[in-house]
Design a protein around this motif. Structure first.
Motif, PDB file in Angstrom:
ATOM      1  N   MET A  55       0.815  -1.219   0.000  1.00 25.17           N
ATOM      2  CA  MET A  55       0.000   0.000   0.000  1.00 25.17           C
ATOM      3  C   MET A  55       0.847   1.267   0.000  1.00 25.17           C
ATOM      4  SD  MET A  55      -2.832   1.360   2.743  1.00 25.17           S
ATOM      5  CE  MET A  55      -1.608   1.630   4.025  1.00 25.17           C
ATOM      6  N   VAL A  56       1.817   1.330   0.869  1.00 24.73           N
ATOM      7  CA  VAL A  56       2.607   2.557   0.988  1.00 24.73           C
ATOM      8  C   VAL A  56       3.354   2.838  -0.311  1.00 24.73           C
ATOM      9  CG1 VAL A  56       4.611   3.568   2.147  1.00 24.73           C
ATOM     10  CG2 VAL A  56       2.781   2.532   3.494  1.00 24.73           C
ATOM     11  N   SER A  57       3.927   1.807  -0.894  1.00 24.96           N
ATOM     12  CA  SER A  57       4.671   2.006  -2.149  1.00 24.96           C
ATOM     13  C   SER A  57       3.751   2.479  -3.266  1.00 24.96           C
ATOM     14  CB  SER A  57       5.354   0.697  -2.570  1.00 24.96           C
ATOM     15  OG  SER A  57       6.250   0.268  -1.582  1.00 24.96           O
ATOM     16  N   TYR A  58       2.549   1.911  -3.315  1.00 17.25           N
ATOM     17  CA  TYR A  58       1.634   2.286  -4.392  1.00 17.25           C
ATOM     18  C   TYR A  58       1.134   3.714  -4.214  1.00 17.25           C
ATOM     19  CZ  TYR A  58      -1.678   1.716  -8.175  1.00 17.25           C
ATOM     20  OH  TYR A  58      -2.348   1.857  -9.367  1.00 17.25           O
ATOM     21  N   LEU A  59       0.794   4.068  -2.981  1.00 22.48           N
ATOM     22  CA  LEU A  59       0.343   5.448  -2.754  1.00 22.48           C
ATOM     23  C   LEU A  59       1.472   6.447  -2.980  1.00 22.48           C
ATOM     24  CD1 LEU A  59      -2.304   4.198  -1.831  1.00 22.48           C
ATOM     25  CD2 LEU A  59      -2.356   5.875   0.027  1.00 22.48           C
ATOM     26  N   GLU A  60       2.669   6.026  -2.630  1.00 19.34           N
ATOM     27  CA  GLU A  60       3.828   6.879  -2.913  1.00 19.34           C
ATOM     28  C   GLU A  60       3.894   7.156  -4.426  1.00 19.34           C
ATOM     29  OE1 GLU A  60       6.119   7.389  -0.182  1.00 19.34           O
ATOM     30  OE2 GLU A  60       7.637   8.517  -1.265  1.00 19.34           O
ATOM     31  N   ALA A  61       3.660   6.115  -5.220  1.00 17.92           N
ATOM     32  CA  ALA A  61       3.684   6.282  -6.677  1.00 17.92           C
ATOM     33  C   ALA A  61       2.556   7.192  -7.145  1.00 17.92           C
ATOM     34  CB  ALA A  61       3.594   4.914  -7.354  1.00 17.92           C
ATOM     35  N   CYS A  62       1.359   6.992  -6.587  1.00 14.89           N
ATOM     36  CA  CYS A  62       0.220   7.846  -6.957  1.00 14.89           C
ATOM     37  C   CYS A  62       0.527   9.313  -6.682  1.00 14.89           C
ATOM     38  CB  CYS A  62      -1.028   7.441  -6.175  1.00 14.89           C
ATOM     39  SG  CYS A  62      -1.722   5.844  -6.623  1.00 14.89           S
ATOM     40  N   LEU A  63       1.102   9.566  -5.521  1.00 14.39           N
ATOM     41  CA  LEU A  63       1.405  10.953  -5.128  1.00 14.39           C
ATOM     42  C   LEU A  63       2.549  11.520  -5.960  1.00 14.39           C
ATOM     43  CD1 LEU A  63       0.119  12.701  -2.743  1.00 14.39           C
ATOM     44  CD2 LEU A  63      -0.484  10.294  -2.699  1.00 14.39           C
ATOM     45  N   ARG A  64       3.527  10.692  -6.273  1.00 15.62           N
ATOM     46  CA  ARG A  64       4.666  11.196  -7.052  1.00 15.62           C
ATOM     47  C   ARG A  64       4.225  11.641  -8.441  1.00 15.62           C
ATOM     48  NH1 ARG A  64      10.262   7.766  -6.080  1.00 15.62           N
ATOM     49  NH2 ARG A  64      10.629   8.590  -3.983  1.00 15.62           N
ATOM     50  N   VAL A  65       3.387  10.858  -9.077  1.00 14.28           N
ATOM     51  CA  VAL A  65       2.905  11.250 -10.413  1.00 14.28           C
ATOM     52  C   VAL A  65       2.122  12.551 -10.313  1.00 14.28           C
ATOM     53  CG1 VAL A  65       1.389  10.587 -12.326  1.00 14.28           C
ATOM     54  CG2 VAL A  65       2.918   8.887 -11.287  1.00 14.28           C
ATOM     55  N   TYR A  66       1.314  12.660  -9.272  1.00 11.47           N
ATOM     56  CA  TYR A  66       0.551  13.905  -9.064  1.00 11.47           C
ATOM     57  C   TYR A  66       1.483  15.074  -8.774  1.00 11.47           C
ATOM     58  CZ  TYR A  66      -2.371  17.273  -6.517  1.00 11.47           C
ATOM     59  OH  TYR A  66      -2.989  18.412  -6.069  1.00 11.47           O
ATOM     60  N   ASN A  67       2.448  14.858  -7.928  1.00 11.58           N
ATOM     61  CA  ASN A  67       3.360  15.931  -7.538  1.00 11.58           C
ATOM     62  C   ASN A  67       4.176  16.416  -8.746  1.00 11.58           C
ATOM     63  OD1 ASN A  67       4.176  17.613  -5.496  1.00 11.58           O
ATOM     64  ND2 ASN A  67       5.745  16.241  -4.691  1.00 11.58           N
ATOM     65  N   ARG A  68       4.423  15.489  -9.655  1.00 12.05           N
ATOM     66  CA  ARG A  68       5.229  15.809 -10.835  1.00 12.05           C
ATOM     67  C   ARG A  68       4.399  16.576 -11.865  1.00 12.05           C
ATOM     68  NH1 ARG A  68       7.064  10.452 -12.630  1.00 12.05           N
ATOM     69  NH2 ARG A  68       8.352  10.572 -10.757  1.00 12.05           N
ATOM     70  N   HIS A  69       3.150  16.156 -12.074  1.00 11.25           N
ATOM     71  CA  HIS A  69       2.373  16.690 -13.197  1.00 11.25           C
ATOM     72  C   HIS A  69       1.175  17.532 -12.793  1.00 11.25           C
ATOM     73  CE1 HIS A  69       4.774  14.365 -15.937  1.00 11.25           C
ATOM     74  NE2 HIS A  69       4.413  13.224 -15.393  1.00 11.25           N
ATOM     75  N   GLY A  70       0.813  17.516 -11.523  1.00  9.86           N
ATOM     76  CA  GLY A  70      -0.336  18.322 -11.107  1.00  9.86           C
ATOM     77  C   GLY A  70      -0.075  19.800 -11.332  1.00  9.86           C
ATOM     78  N   ARG A  71      -1.123  20.522 -11.687  1.00 12.76           N
ATOM     79  CA  ARG A  71      -0.944  21.934 -12.059  1.00 12.76           C
ATOM     80  C   ARG A  71      -0.739  22.808 -10.825  1.00 12.76           C
ATOM     81  NH1 ARG A  71      -4.975  23.688 -16.824  1.00 12.76           N
ATOM     82  NH2 ARG A  71      -3.965  25.658 -16.319  1.00 12.76           N
ATOM     83  N   ARG A  72       0.219  23.684 -10.937  1.00  7.71           N
ATOM     84  CA  ARG A  72       0.486  24.645  -9.860  1.00  7.71           C
ATOM     85  C   ARG A  72       0.208  26.074 -10.318  1.00  7.71           C
ATOM     86  NH1 ARG A  72       3.654  22.113  -5.731  1.00  7.71           N
ATOM     87  NH2 ARG A  72       4.222  20.007  -6.356  1.00  7.71           N
ATOM     88  N   ASP A  73      -0.200  26.220 -11.575  1.00  8.50           N
ATOM     89  CA  ASP A  73      -0.434  27.565 -12.101  1.00  8.50           C
ATOM     90  C   ASP A  73      -1.856  28.047 -11.869  1.00  8.50           C
ATOM     91  OD1 ASP A  73      -1.358  25.566 -13.866  1.00  8.50           O
ATOM     92  OD2 ASP A  73      -1.461  27.007 -15.504  1.00  8.50           O
TER      93      ASP A  73
END
Lengths: 103, 544
Positions: free
Chosen positions: B226-244
């Motif tokens: 679970m932790v590894s998978y959620l880490e992956a979910c968050l990393r993709v979001y943190n990388r590509h989620g919009r900050r503008d």
């Protein structure tokens, strides 16, 4: 007294977070003691913020007449009075007309 | 029940000391508000309309009696004698003085609580099924996973400045009591045919300005990943989620714009990489946590039969008591929705009484629900009369769970600086109009949810009847939505038509319910009839 539109300054007190209004010399919790300012009050807010006497100060439009000062926007009227669902905690706990003043 | 270890306690104590110093510097004038504001928000201290507001995290809605008693003490000592239970299973105090904040956080830390990560663009307090560990229909207890998530997400340095706030909900039953698919990540604990626990992962749900129902991103994830998978979910979001653009910054927008398949592909790629890093806690850690959530010693001699000759008591049992997994036991939901009352508010005395009831009758356990009620999860049915009598004497025995009077309402413009309209007075008028419990029961399950602005803290999108308060040229106006749901049949409500004044909306809701009564078929809830007939006839009845 003829109703007039004025600009007044408001914010929150640093220590307790209470809603406060600029009187021209200091800050009051009572909106009827607010003073009209000739501009947007930016200089006053900057000085008072720097001195820690107000947090998040800004200017609002209000109407002043013989009954007192009433903000034009409902959010500011709620701020001036207190929560309408707990009038016992508001600034007019014994005034049955207080809630009507908001609407 | 979770238990702080020495690391937890040391971290929370250190944070209290740090924030105490920051408050002292703010009061001394060496920190300006621009510098201080992000620091206080990191500790759950907002500045709202009338005062500072402190939002205290209740981990996945779970409390023991000592913690609940402390919440009552804080209400008395530092606030104005009450607290407000929120739709995120937290509690908020509306009248906090800045100078008192360090003492409050010290008191909270003494019972294993804090206000960390109740604000800001970080992973917020994980929410969970409030019947976890007790429900008769439970497949697996979600609390150990929620606790692992708490430990993983607290002070996670990589996810402290996400594009936007991030909310996780977890359940372990077929029945979704946590609005799981309306969260950034929803997790359902499931079992395979071999009896092994796994997780079904939903990503990209949410309410707010752009409501979306989370799609399934993983059908089956081994629980120990679970932790590894959620880490992956968050990393993709943190990388590509919009900050503008903050209105497009939640993960639901990313998943929607990438498409679930592409988001899933990227997560799986990252997940494969993370698995090589050995980030996952060892199985022994999950086993250690699970041991903290072992069943309390249920009474094997507990009896099912109880005397229901008192009609008021029988009504309350029928409406507010749910089946428990242990024979002779039950789950009690204490409604914080008296007719004409403020949804979610409880006085310090009421909070203390509920703490005492948990200590005396519920193995020292309590839950806060996202519907702003409080649960005694493990009571003997034989103790129900004594519990009910004490609740009744304290004004806490309203028998309206999941009925139209059990309204979710955000604080609205009476307290919240973001709100456009008041929510609470409207809730009070509606619950007063429908105060007759028999009338409510005749209407059956009917979830009514009110938000004072588009941020949807009152979950209006998920209400069978939803209400959204808007500002129309400085005047409060209310939009009526129908057809939302938060459970297994999650759906989003749609706006019926032009908005109403406060009184007009109460009348409109009454017309909608009367139309439902006239049109319903046997066994149909309001939502079922709406889904069968569609919006048009309801609209015609409402605007007639």
């Amino acid at each position: 007294m003829t109703a007039e539109t004025i600009t007044i300054l408001t914010g929150n007190a640093l220590l307790g977070g209470e809603v406060i209004w600029w009187t021209g010399q200091g800050w009051s919790r009572h909106i009827d003691e607010a003073a009209a300012v000739p501009d947007d009050g930016a200089a006053v807010i900057a000085a008072e913020s720097a001195a820690g006497r107000v947090v998040g100060g800004y200017a609002i439009a209000a109407t002043r007449d013989g009954a007192g000062i009433r903000p034009q926007h409902i959010k500011e009227r709620v701020r001036a009075l207190g929560p309408t669902v707990r009038l016992d905690l508001s600034l007019r706990p014994h005034d049955p007309a207080a809630a009507a003043w908001i609407a | 029940m979770y238990q702080y270890d020495t690391y937890d306690q040391a971290m929370v104590d250190a944070r209290v000391a740090e924030f105490s110093d920051q408050v002292a510097r703010r009061l001394a004038g060496t920190l300006g508000e621009e510098q201080f504001r992000p620091l206080r928000l990191k500790n759950g201290l907002y500045l709202q309309l009338h005062a500072y507001m402190l939002r205290v995290a209740i981990p996945y809605g779970t409390l023991n009696s000592a913690q609940m008693r402390m919440l009552g003490q804080i209400a008395d000592r530092y606030d104005r004698g009450y607290g407000h239970f929120t739709t995120r299973q937290n509690i908020q105090y509306n009248w906090i003085r800045l100078e008192d904040a360090p003492a409050i956080l010290t008191d909270l830390a003494s019972v294993g609580m804090h206000a960390i990560q109740t604000s800001g663009n970080c992973i917020r307090n994980t929410t969970a099924d409030h019947f976890a560990g007790a429900a008769a229909d439970e497949v697996a207890d979600p609390r150990p996973y929620a606790e692992l998530l708490r430990q993983w997400s607290t002070f996670h340095p990589e996810f402290d400045y996400l594009p936007r706030k991030f909310k996780v909900a977890i359940i372990g039953s077929e029945t979704d009591r946590a609005a799981m698919r309306l969260h950034d990540i929803g997790i359902r604990v499931v079992r395979n045919t071999a009896g092994e626990e796994g997780l079904k992962i939903y990503v990209g749900g949410g309410m707010g300005r752009t409501p979306m129902i989370a799609p399934v991103i993983r059908d089956w994830l081994p629980a120990q990943q679970m932790v590894s998978y959620l880490e992956a979910c968050l990393r993709v979001y943190n990388r590509h989620g919009r900050r503008d653009n903050k209105y497009k910054a939640r993960i639901k927008i990313l998943v929607h714009e990438l498409g679930a398949d592409e988001y899933r592909r990227q997560v799986e790629e990252e997940f494969a990489h993370i698995l090589t890093l050995g980030l996952e806690p060892p199985p022994a850690e999950l086993a250690r946590i699970k041991a903290q959530f072992a069943d309390p010693p249920f009474d094997p001699a507990a009896i099912e039969a109880i005397d229901l000759s008192d009609p008021d008591f029988a009504l309350w049992v029928d409406q507010n008591v749910h089946p428990h997994k242990a024979p002779g036991h039950a789950i009690v939901t204490i409604s914080l929705k008296p007719a004409g009352g403020i949804p979610g508010d409880a006085s310090a005395d009421q909070i203390r009484l509920i703490a005492d009831l948990a200590r005396d009758y519920s193995h020292d356990e309590l839950r806060v629900t996202h519907a702003q009620n409080v649960v005694l999860p493990h009571v003997r049915r034989a103790d129900l009369p004594a519990i009910w009598q004490q609740l009744d004497a304290a004004g806490l025995a309203t028998a309206n769970l999941d009925l139209i009077g059990d309204i979710i309402a955000c604080p609205g413009l009476d307290y919240c600086s973001l709100a456009n309209a008041r929510s609470i007075p409207l809730a009070q008028k509606i619950s007063a109009r429908f105060a007759d419990v028999e009338r409510q029961r005749d209407l059956g399950e009917l979830k009514l949810k009110i938000s004072g602005c588009i941020n949807a803290c009152g979950h209006h999108h998920a209400g069978h009847i939803g209400v959204l308060g808007v500002d129309r040229k400085g005047v409060e106006n209310y939009q009526l939505l129908l057809g939302g749901s938060e459970g297994a049949d999650t759906s989003l409500g749609t706006i019926v038509g032009p908005g109403f004044s406060e009184d007009g909306l109460v009348d409109a809701i009454e017309r909608a319910t009367e139309f439902y009564r006239a049109q319903r078929q046997p066994g149909e809830r309001f939502l079922d009839t709406y889904r069968r007939l569609g919006a048009a006839p309801f609209k015609e009845a409402i605007y007639a």
